[in-house]
Design a protein around this motif. Structure first.
Motif, short mmCIF file in Angstrom:
data_model
loop_
_atom_site.label_atom_id
_atom_site.label_comp_id
_atom_site.label_asym_id
_atom_site.label_seq_id
_atom_site.Cartn_x
_atom_site.Cartn_y
_atom_site.Cartn_z
N THR A 133 15.92 -15.19 18.64
CA THR A 133 16.54 -15.73 17.42
C THR A 133 16.62 -17.24 17.51
OG1 THR A 133 18.83 -15.68 18.22
CG2 THR A 133 17.98 -13.65 17.18
N TRP A 134 16.74 -17.86 16.35
CA TRP A 134 16.87 -19.31 16.29
C TRP A 134 18.07 -19.78 17.11
CZ3 TRP A 134 13.97 -23.27 15.11
CH2 TRP A 134 14.58 -24.52 14.91
N SER A 135 19.20 -19.14 16.93
CA SER A 135 20.41 -19.58 17.63
C SER A 135 20.26 -19.43 19.15
CB SER A 135 21.65 -18.83 17.13
OG SER A 135 21.52 -17.45 17.31
N GLU A 136 19.60 -18.37 19.61
CA GLU A 136 19.36 -18.20 21.05
C GLU A 136 18.47 -19.32 21.59
OE1 GLU A 136 19.35 -13.30 21.33
OE2 GLU A 136 17.48 -14.37 20.89
N ALA A 137 17.41 -19.63 20.85
CA ALA A 137 16.47 -20.65 21.30
C ALA A 137 17.10 -22.03 21.34
CB ALA A 137 15.23 -20.65 20.40
#
Length: 121
Positions: free
Chosen positions: A93-97
Motif C-alpha cells: 500500500t501507499w502508506s506502507e511504502a
C-alpha cells in the motif's frame, strides 16, 4: 521522436512474470513491467503536476494540475522498481511504502494512494 507505448501484449506478461517470482524476473522483464505500469498511471491520471521516477527504468508525469516545464519539478515521487511494482499490483500500500521510506515523495500533490493499485492481484 516520442517513444511508443508498451503494448499490453508485452506489458501484462512482463508484470505477470515479475509477480510470479520478483527475485527471478530478468532485468529486461522488470524494465518492461515498470514502464508499462508508469504508462498506465499516466493514462489513468493524466496531467503534468507530479513526476513519478523509478530509476533506472522510467519516469512519467501525471495528475492534473499546474504544468511543470523546467528544472526540478515541485512534486516528485521516487522509488525503486520492486516497490513501484508492489504498489502497482496492490502487494504494497501507499502508506506502507511511504512509512518504510521505500517511497520518497516531495511536494503537496504527491499522495498517489487513490491512484494505486493499477492492477489488483
Amino acid at each position: 521522436m516520442a517513444r511508443r507505448r508498451i503494448d499490453p501484449a508485452d506489458g501484462v506478461p512482463a508484470l505477470d512474470a515479475w509477480w510470479t517470482d520478483p527475485d527471478a524476473a530478468p532485468r529486461p522483464t522488470v524494465a518492461t513491467a515498470v514502464r508499462y505500469c508508469l504508462e498506465e498511471l499516466a493514462e489513468r491520471r493524466p496531467g503534468n503536476s507530479v513526476e513519478v521516477r523509478v530509476p533506472p527504468f522510467g519516469v512519467t508525469q501525471c495528475v492534473a494540475g499546474p504544468r511543470h516545464t523546467r528544472g526540478t519539478p515541485p512534486n516528485v515521487v521516487e522509488t525503486d522498481a520492486r516497490t513501484w511494482l508492489g504498489l502497482a499490483t496492490g502487494a504494497l500500500t501507499w502508506s506502507e511504502a511511504v512509512a518504510s521510506g521505500a517511497v520518497v515523495a516531495s511536494g503537496t500533490r504527491t499522495d498517489l494512494a487513490d491512484a494505486l493499485p493499477l492492477f489488483a492481484r
